[in-house]
Design an enzyme around this catalytic site. Sequence first.
Site, mmCIF file in Angstrom:
data_model
loop_
_atom_site.group_PDB
_atom_site.id
_atom_site.type_symbol
_atom_site.label_atom_id
_atom_site.label_comp_id
_atom_site.label_asym_id
_atom_site.label_seq_id
_atom_site.Cartn_x
_atom_site.Cartn_y
_atom_site.Cartn_z
ATOM 1 N N SER A 260 40.960 39.896 38.169
ATOM 2 C CA SER A 260 40.084 39.662 39.324
ATOM 3 C C SER A 260 40.387 40.552 40.526
ATOM 4 O O SER A 260 39.536 40.723 41.383
ATOM 5 C CB SER A 260 40.176 38.199 39.758
ATOM 6 O OG SER A 260 41.525 37.835 39.952
ATOM 7 N N ASP B 140 40.502 33.050 49.069
ATOM 8 C CA ASP B 140 40.524 31.725 48.442
ATOM 9 C C ASP B 140 41.990 31.434 48.113
ATOM 10 O O ASP B 140 42.881 32.105 48.626
ATOM 11 C CB ASP B 140 39.575 31.656 47.230
ATOM 12 C CG ASP B 140 39.933 32.650 46.131
ATOM 13 O OD1 ASP B 140 41.036 33.249 46.190
ATOM 14 O OD2 ASP B 140 39.114 32.830 45.218
ATOM 15 N N HIS C 14 43.058 34.889 45.905
ATOM 16 C CA HIS C 14 42.695 36.303 46.089
ATOM 17 C C HIS C 14 42.711 36.717 47.556
ATOM 18 O O HIS C 14 42.345 35.937 48.426
ATOM 19 C CB HIS C 14 41.288 36.538 45.531
ATOM 20 C CG HIS C 14 41.140 36.144 44.106
ATOM 21 N ND1 HIS C 14 40.538 34.964 43.726
ATOM 22 C CD2 HIS C 14 41.548 36.746 42.975
ATOM 23 C CE1 HIS C 14 40.566 34.867 42.403
ATOM 24 N NE2 HIS C 14 41.179 35.934 41.924
#
Length: 352
Positions: A38, A327, A330
């Site tokens: 990610s 979040d 991340h």
Amino acid sequence: MKLIIFCLYVFLYFNCIGGTIYLPKNVSVPAIIAFGDSLLDVGNNNYITTMTKSNFLPYGKDFVGGKPTGRFSNGKTLADFFAKALGVKEYVPAYLNPFIKEKDLLTGVSFASGGTGYDPLTATLSSVIPVSIQLDMFKQYIWRLKSMVGEENVKNIINNSVFFVSSSSNDFLVNYYSVPMRRLQYDVPAYSNLLVKLAVSFIQDLHKLGARRIVVFSAPPLGCIPIERTLAGGSERKCVDKYNKAAILFNRKLKEHLHSLEKSLPQSRIAFSDFYNPLISIIENPHKYGFEVADQGCCGTGKLEMSYLCNELSATCQNDSSFFFWDSLHPTEKGCDIFTKIVLPDLVKSLF
Ligand SMILES: *[C@@H]1O[C@H](CO)[C@@H](O)[C@H](O)[C@H]1NC(C)=O
Ligand SMILES: *[C@@H]1O[C@H](CO)[C@@H](O)[C@H](O)[C@H]1NC(C)=O
Ligand SMILES: *[C@@H]1O[C@H](CO)[C@@H](O)[C@H](O)[C@H]1NC(C)=O
């Protein structure tokens, strides 16, 4: 105007991109190509069936047009910042985006898929794209480029591009420490060895396909990621020592192996990009880097929410530029920007 003059001035020595100077003048990078998880996913997961997604608000609220793209951030991510700093382009597209333009293919794409890892079981657990399939997508990409600009040009592009690989966080957090299977088979040193072996073989495969300049991210301080503080850091949400130690061990082995790999692969420049120490430094001294908060995310309570749990109903912090984490897992756009600025000078030295 000042910026233009500044750029003209330094152009004698360096390429100057938007005032950020990173490349030696005799070097130009045709494309950047990203693999892994990610941190480098720019929307591939939008096109697959998985719970690991971010193509809804408040993700992307600070992106162009306030639009969620599948980047796991409020705006741009590391792939974009690296592309810009290396003088390639402003935004890296997701390879699976069906509307991708020819010019954008030629200057590089991301094959990364949020939730994946070096261990194939990790991708299976999150129903995301394993790194082995990302390599297959890369082969298909080369074939597409050849049909556009011919074999010789493609060789040149691939040979001179910079490749980024980010993996291993999910192997530890989503896989090893969350489901029992691997813990029954391996202790932490043995699992680290397995991951390093898989990383090395991934890079060898990339090299066979023509990649020469490769950046491999280390594991971050896994125990200081906000969600791990919440789940395993006790009532004070301390960094989880055990997870950080695993990251340190894995990183040490990875670094050693990349060093010998570089010697054994002809013409290769392989940069180990430390994600651990710069992050620890930010987390321990957020103010030094312009942040107010580095132990929780901006989305929701900041302690747990990510992917579908960080959604339009979540309140966000007032000023996401003052948070390192967007979040519970991340970095914010600002976090990515600062991290890029910290690591790039050394990376460029190792790559060129
Ligand atoms: C760029 O120039 C430096 C110094 O002259 C040299 O060491 C390096 O190999 C050059 N790089 C490329 C890619 O030509
Ligand atoms: C490929 O890149 C290497 C440096 O990584 C360089 O030495 C070599 O000359 C390049 N070959 C071509 C065909 O561009
Ligand atoms: C948001 O935070 C950043 C970093 O702490 C700061 O520079 C900026 O002035 C803040 N913006 C607002 C509107 O408070």
